[in-house]
Enzyme design. Structure first.
Site, PDB file in Angstrom:
ATOM      1  CD  GLU A 192       1.479 -30.865 -23.780  1.00 31.61           C
ATOM      2  OE1 GLU A 192       2.397 -30.399 -24.479  1.00 31.61           O
ATOM      3  OE2 GLU A 192       0.397 -30.271 -23.624  1.00 31.61           O
ATOM      4  CG  HIS A 222      -1.388 -33.632 -24.685  1.00 36.06           C
ATOM      5  ND1 HIS A 222      -2.476 -32.875 -24.357  1.00 36.06           N
ATOM      6  CD2 HIS A 222      -0.716 -32.922 -25.619  1.00 36.06           C
ATOM      7  CE1 HIS A 222      -2.457 -31.746 -25.067  1.00 36.06           C
ATOM      8  NE2 HIS A 222      -1.400 -31.752 -25.841  1.00 36.06           N
ATOM      9  CG  ASP A 269      -3.099 -28.730 -27.978  1.00 34.62           C
ATOM     10  OD1 ASP A 269      -2.635 -29.829 -27.667  1.00 34.62           O
ATOM     11  OD2 ASP A 269      -2.707 -27.657 -27.477  1.00 34.62           O
TER      12      ASP A 269
HETATM   13 ZN   LIG Z   1      -0.827 -30.211 -27.132  1.00 32.81          ZN
END
Ligand SMILES: [Zn+2]
Length: 367
Positions: free
Chosen positions: A212, A66, A180
């Site tokens: 996400e 993502h 992330d």
């Molecule tokens: Zn993630």
């Protein structure tokens, strides 16, 4: 490979891309793919998709990560110019005061601000150990009035992210914003670069997904349109090698990529992923034959888009692979570049082994 991944990851970490506002990240990734000679396209929600055609008799693969990051949106501008915000995604409220943020009003015009931390000298004893709910916090961007903030382009709904930052730590470790899942995105690009040159490969769709951190379902339209046989998702795997994480597992930063054997999220979603046995076997074998350590993770509390993607159409054989990461969802997440390189190598080797004889019949993998 590590220098390349590091350079692209650092670039991507410095680009704001709140869920629903991934455009700048998408354009950077599309340009990167173009420089490799790989064409890409966007769907209506903004998922970026690139396809490398391969052996049509082999199962097709969707490899995805993502693009978006968690953050905030402006909820209200107070008369005195201070800005209230709503959270978007799993924001750790205990880590918000004193954070530098960026109010994203437009490329080249973004406005820096700070999340206020009540003056310590005025904080009574009983408040010192209390987490302040985000609704009581505000962003100070330096404006003295609502009119001044509005004139600078801030409005209700303006996206706000942690001030983008990359910090090189000792060795090959890197800290900063949105590891992330920009690290996952950087690895997908690296795998695309390698598979482009491969003489044998299945058809692979590379997908950089949206939203996400918002609803875990942004990748669904892409999966529905592409109808892959196999879905491989890349994201963080919680590193458990710090004193506060020990009982959760045995995943160490710098010890190599990891494979999730079980994820589940009960709070309102009732979803998770038990990986398809064909893919566990595939990547275990690929790791063993290439001398890579493949770590394993199994715990509840986290969830990825794969949980939804696996249920598309007649079912998609799915697995979550990832890189160990510390301090998830904080403004300074930490990863190790060697893990990203290992993950890319594992994927190139594993995906390269998917041919017409590769069975997705669970009964061919009885333990
Ligand atoms: Zn993630």
């Amino acid at each position: 490979m590590q220098n390349r991944v590091s350079a692209l990851l650092s670039d991507l970490m410095l680009i704001p891309g709140l869920s629903g506002y991934e455009g700048r990240v998408r354009r950077r990734l599309a340009a990167e793919l173009k420089s490799l000679g790989i064409a890409s396209r966007s769907d209506r929600l903004g998922n970026l998709i690139a396809t490398l055609d391969g052996d049509a008799s082999a199962p097709s693969v969707m490899l995805f990560a993502h693009m978006d990051q968690l953050g905030f949106v402006v909820r209200k501008i107070e008369a005195d110019g201070l800005v209230r915000f709503e959270r978007l995604g799993g924001v750790p409220e205990k880590a918000l005061p004193s954070q530098a943020v960026l109010l994203c009003v437009g490329e080249g015009r973004d406005i820096p601000g700070v999340i206020a931390s009540k003056s310590h000298h005025a904080t009574p004893q009983d408040e010192k150990y209390r987490v302040t709910p985000y609704a009581e916090l505000y962003v100070d961007a330096g404006f003295g009035s609502a009119a001044a903030a509005t004139a600078a382009g801030i409005d209700v709904g303006t996206p706000v992210v942690y001030a983008p930052k990359v910090v090189r730590l000792a060795g090959d470790r890197l800290a900063g914003t949105s590891v992330d899942d920009r690290a996952g995105c950087a690895v997908v690009v690296e795998v695309a670069r390698e598979l482009l040159r491969a003489t044998r490969r299945p058809t692979v769709h590379f997908v950089f997904s949206v939203q996400e951190e918002f609803n875990l379902r942004g990748a669904l339209p892409a999966a529905q349109a592409l109808a892959p046989d196999i879905a491989i998702q890349l994201d963080l795997v919680l590193a458990t090698d710090t004193p506060d994480m020990g009982p959760r597992g045995d995943v160490a930063l710098g010890r190599g990529p990891a494979m999730s054997m079980y994820s589940f999220h009960g709070r309102g979603t009732l979803n998770g992923l038990i990986p398809h046995p064909a893919l566990v076997s595939l990547f275990d074998g690929a790791a063993k034959d290439t001398g890579l350590t493949l770590q394993r993770s199994a715990h509840i509390g986290a969830l990825t888009e794969t949980s939804y993607v696996q249920l598309v159409g007649a079912g998609v054989a799915a697995i979550d692979l990832g890189f160990p990461m510390r301090y998830s969802h904080s403004s300074l997440e930490v990863c190790a570049l060697s893990d990203l390189e290992g993950l890319a190598r594992l994927l190139v080797e594993g995906i390269g082994r998917i041919d017409a004889a590769f069975s997705l019949d669970p009964d061919d993998y009885v333990a």
